[in-house]
Scaffold this active site. Structure first.
Site, PDB file in Angstrom:
ATOM      1  N   ASP A  13      -6.335 -13.056  17.827  1.00 14.94           N
ATOM      2  CA  ASP A  13      -6.352 -14.484  17.562  1.00 14.94           C
ATOM      3  C   ASP A  13      -5.142 -15.050  18.312  1.00 14.94           C
ATOM      4  O   ASP A  13      -4.264 -14.295  18.743  1.00 14.94           O
ATOM      5  CB  ASP A  13      -6.226 -14.734  16.052  1.00 14.94           C
ATOM      6  CG  ASP A  13      -6.141 -16.203  15.715  1.00 14.94           C
ATOM      7  OD1 ASP A  13      -6.899 -16.997  16.317  1.00 14.94           O
ATOM      8  OD2 ASP A  13      -5.324 -16.562  14.859  1.00 14.94           O
ATOM      9  N   ASP A  15      -3.481 -18.728  17.634  1.00 14.82           N
ATOM     10  CA  ASP A  15      -2.616 -19.530  16.770  1.00 14.82           C
ATOM     11  C   ASP A  15      -2.040 -18.672  15.646  1.00 14.82           C
ATOM     12  O   ASP A  15      -2.776 -18.086  14.865  1.00 14.82           O
ATOM     13  CB  ASP A  15      -3.401 -20.690  16.140  1.00 14.82           C
ATOM     14  CG  ASP A  15      -3.887 -21.697  17.170  1.00 14.82           C
ATOM     15  OD1 ASP A  15      -3.386 -21.662  18.302  1.00 14.82           O
ATOM     16  OD2 ASP A  15      -4.765 -22.519  16.836  1.00 14.82           O
ATOM     17  N   GLY A  50      -7.904 -21.197  11.613  1.00 12.47           N
ATOM     18  CA  GLY A  50      -9.022 -20.416  12.135  1.00 12.47           C
ATOM     19  C   GLY A  50     -10.318 -21.181  12.254  1.00 12.47           C
ATOM     20  O   GLY A  50     -11.320 -20.630  12.714  1.00 12.47           O
ATOM     21  N   ILE A  51     -10.322 -22.461  11.861  1.00 14.06           N
ATOM     22  CA  ILE A  51     -11.547 -23.256  11.872  1.00 14.06           C
ATOM     23  C   ILE A  51     -11.623 -24.077  13.158  1.00 14.06           C
ATOM     24  O   ILE A  51     -10.618 -24.609  13.632  1.00 14.06           O
ATOM     25  CB  ILE A  51     -11.599 -24.195  10.645  1.00 14.06           C
ATOM     26  CG1 ILE A  51     -11.382 -23.399   9.350  1.00 14.06           C
ATOM     27  CG2 ILE A  51     -12.923 -24.951  10.588  1.00 14.06           C
ATOM     28  CD1 ILE A  51     -12.387 -22.299   9.101  1.00 14.06           C
ATOM     29  N   ARG A  53     -12.775 -27.183  15.880  1.00 11.46           N
ATOM     30  CA  ARG A  53     -12.385 -28.595  15.865  1.00 11.46           C
ATOM     31  C   ARG A  53     -13.267 -29.463  14.963  1.00 11.46           C
ATOM     32  O   ARG A  53     -12.768 -30.192  14.098  1.00 11.46           O
ATOM     33  CB  ARG A  53     -12.401 -29.140  17.297  1.00 11.46           C
ATOM     34  CG  ARG A  53     -11.663 -30.449  17.476  1.00 11.46           C
ATOM     35  CD  ARG A  53     -11.693 -30.873  18.930  1.00 11.46           C
ATOM     36  NE  ARG A  53     -11.177 -29.809  19.795  1.00 11.46           N
ATOM     37  CZ  ARG A  53     -11.441 -29.693  21.097  1.00 11.46           C
ATOM     38  NH1 ARG A  53     -12.241 -30.561  21.679  1.00 11.46           N
ATOM     39  NH2 ARG A  53     -10.926 -28.708  21.805  1.00 11.46           N
ATOM     40  N   SER A 122      -9.908 -21.905  19.393  1.00 14.08           N
ATOM     41  CA  SER A 122      -9.442 -23.004  20.236  1.00 14.08           C
ATOM     42  C   SER A 122     -10.077 -22.981  21.624  1.00 14.08           C
ATOM     43  O   SER A 122     -10.008 -21.975  22.334  1.00 14.08           O
ATOM     44  CB  SER A 122      -7.924 -22.953  20.382  1.00 14.08           C
ATOM     45  OG  SER A 122      -7.479 -23.933  21.295  1.00 14.08           O
ATOM     46  N   ASP A 176      -4.159 -14.089  11.572  1.00 13.77           N
ATOM     47  CA  ASP A 176      -3.231 -14.581  10.547  1.00 13.77           C
ATOM     48  C   ASP A 176      -3.939 -15.444   9.514  1.00 13.77           C
ATOM     49  O   ASP A 176      -3.282 -16.011   8.642  1.00 13.77           O
ATOM     50  CB  ASP A 176      -2.084 -15.380  11.196  1.00 13.77           C
ATOM     51  CG  ASP A 176      -2.546 -16.748  11.689  1.00 13.77           C
ATOM     52  OD1 ASP A 176      -1.796 -17.723  11.521  1.00 13.77           O
ATOM     53  OD2 ASP A 176      -3.649 -16.853  12.254  1.00 13.77           O
TER      54      ASP A 176
END
Length: 223
Positions: A13, A15, A50-51, A53, A122, A176
Site C-alpha cells: 500500500d 498511504d 484505504g477507500i 475517491r 490512489s 496500514d
C-alpha cells in the site's frame, strides 16, 4: 500462512506505508466536508483509510446526512476539486518524505531479489512514487481503475500478484488500514499490518511503525 521460503514478492500500500500522504488526503477531504456541511471528526478520517475517491466522498456525505442532495455530476465535480487540491499538496513531496525505515527495507528486498508492486487505492500513486524517488524499486503500480472493486475487496491485491506473475501464496501484502488487511487476506496472501494491532487485528504479522519493518523481523514473526 505458507512457508516463508515460498515468498517471492511484496505488494505495498502507499498511504501510511511508503509515505504519509494520508495527511494530504485529510486536508483536502476536510475542505470538502466543510463545503458540504459535514462535521469533520477523527472517526470519519479513519474510515476513509484505504477507500477510493468516490467511496470516500460517499462516506463524507453519509456522515453529514447530505447524500441525497448531490447527483452524480455534482459528486464528480467535488471529487475533481478534492483531487486538484490534493495534487497541489503532494507536488511538494521529496525523498525526505519516505516513512522511517522503508527506504532501507526496500533496499533489503531488492538486494535479496524479491519482486515488488504497489497496490494503492490512489490514482495518483505513480506520481507520488516518482516524487519520492522510489519508482525503480517496483516492477509495477496497479491502476485502481483497472480492478472491479476497491478495498476491502481482494481485487487490487490479487492484481498486485498478477502483475508480478506470482501466485497469491508467494506474496506478502503490507498495509496500514483494516480494509487493506482484509483485502490482502481475501486475496490469499500473507498480510503485514503497520499500526495499532487492535485496529489491524486480522493481520498475520503486525508492526507498530514502519521503522520496525525489516526482512528479519518479518521472518521472526512467521508462524
Amino acid at each position: 500462512m505458507t512457508n516463508f521460503t515460498t515468498i517471492k514478492g511484496f505488494a505495498f500500500d502507499m498511504d501510511g506505508v511508503l509515505a504519509d500522504t494520508a495527511k494530504f488526503h485529510t486536508v483536502a477531504w476536510h475542505q470538502i466536508a466543510d463545503e458540504i456541511g459535514t462535521t469533520w471528526t477523527p472517526e470519519l478520517a479513519e474510515s476513509l483509510k484505504g477507500i477510493d475517491r468516490m467511496g470516500s466522498l460517499a462516506l463524507i456525505m453519509a456522515a453529514g446526512g447530505v447524500a441525497e442532495q448531490y447527483d452524480q455530476a455534482e459528486r464528480e465535480k467535488l471529487a475533481v476539486k478534492k483531487n486538484t487540491h490534493y495534487r497541489e499538496l503532494i507536488s511538494t513531496l521529496t525523498p525526505d518524505d519516505i516513512l522511517p525505515g522503508m527506504k532501507s527495507f526496500l533496499d533489503e528486498l531488492k538486494a535479496a531479489g524479491y519482486q515488488m508492486s504497489v497496490a494503492s487505492a490512489s490514482k495518483n500513486a505513480p506520481f507520488i512514487i516518482e516524487r519520492l524517488g522510489l519508482a525503480h524499486y517496483f516492477q509495477a503500480v496497479v491502476d485502481p481503475a483497472s480492478v472491479t472493486a476497491g478495498k476491502p475487496d481482494p481485487a487490487i491485491f490479487s492484481a498486485a500478484a498478477d502483475v508480478l506473475q506470482l501466485q497469491p501464496a508467494e506474496v506478502i501484502g503490507i498495509e496500514d488500514s483494516s480494509a487493506g488487511i482484509q483485502s490482502i487476506n481475501a486475496a490469499g496472501e500473507t498480510s503485514v499490518g503497520i499500526g495499532d494491532k487492535n485496529v489491524l487485528e486480522e493481520a498475520d504479522i503486525n508492526f507498530a511503525t514502519t521503522a520496525d519493518v525489516t526482512l528479519t523481523a518479518i521472518k521472526s514473526g512467521w508462524h
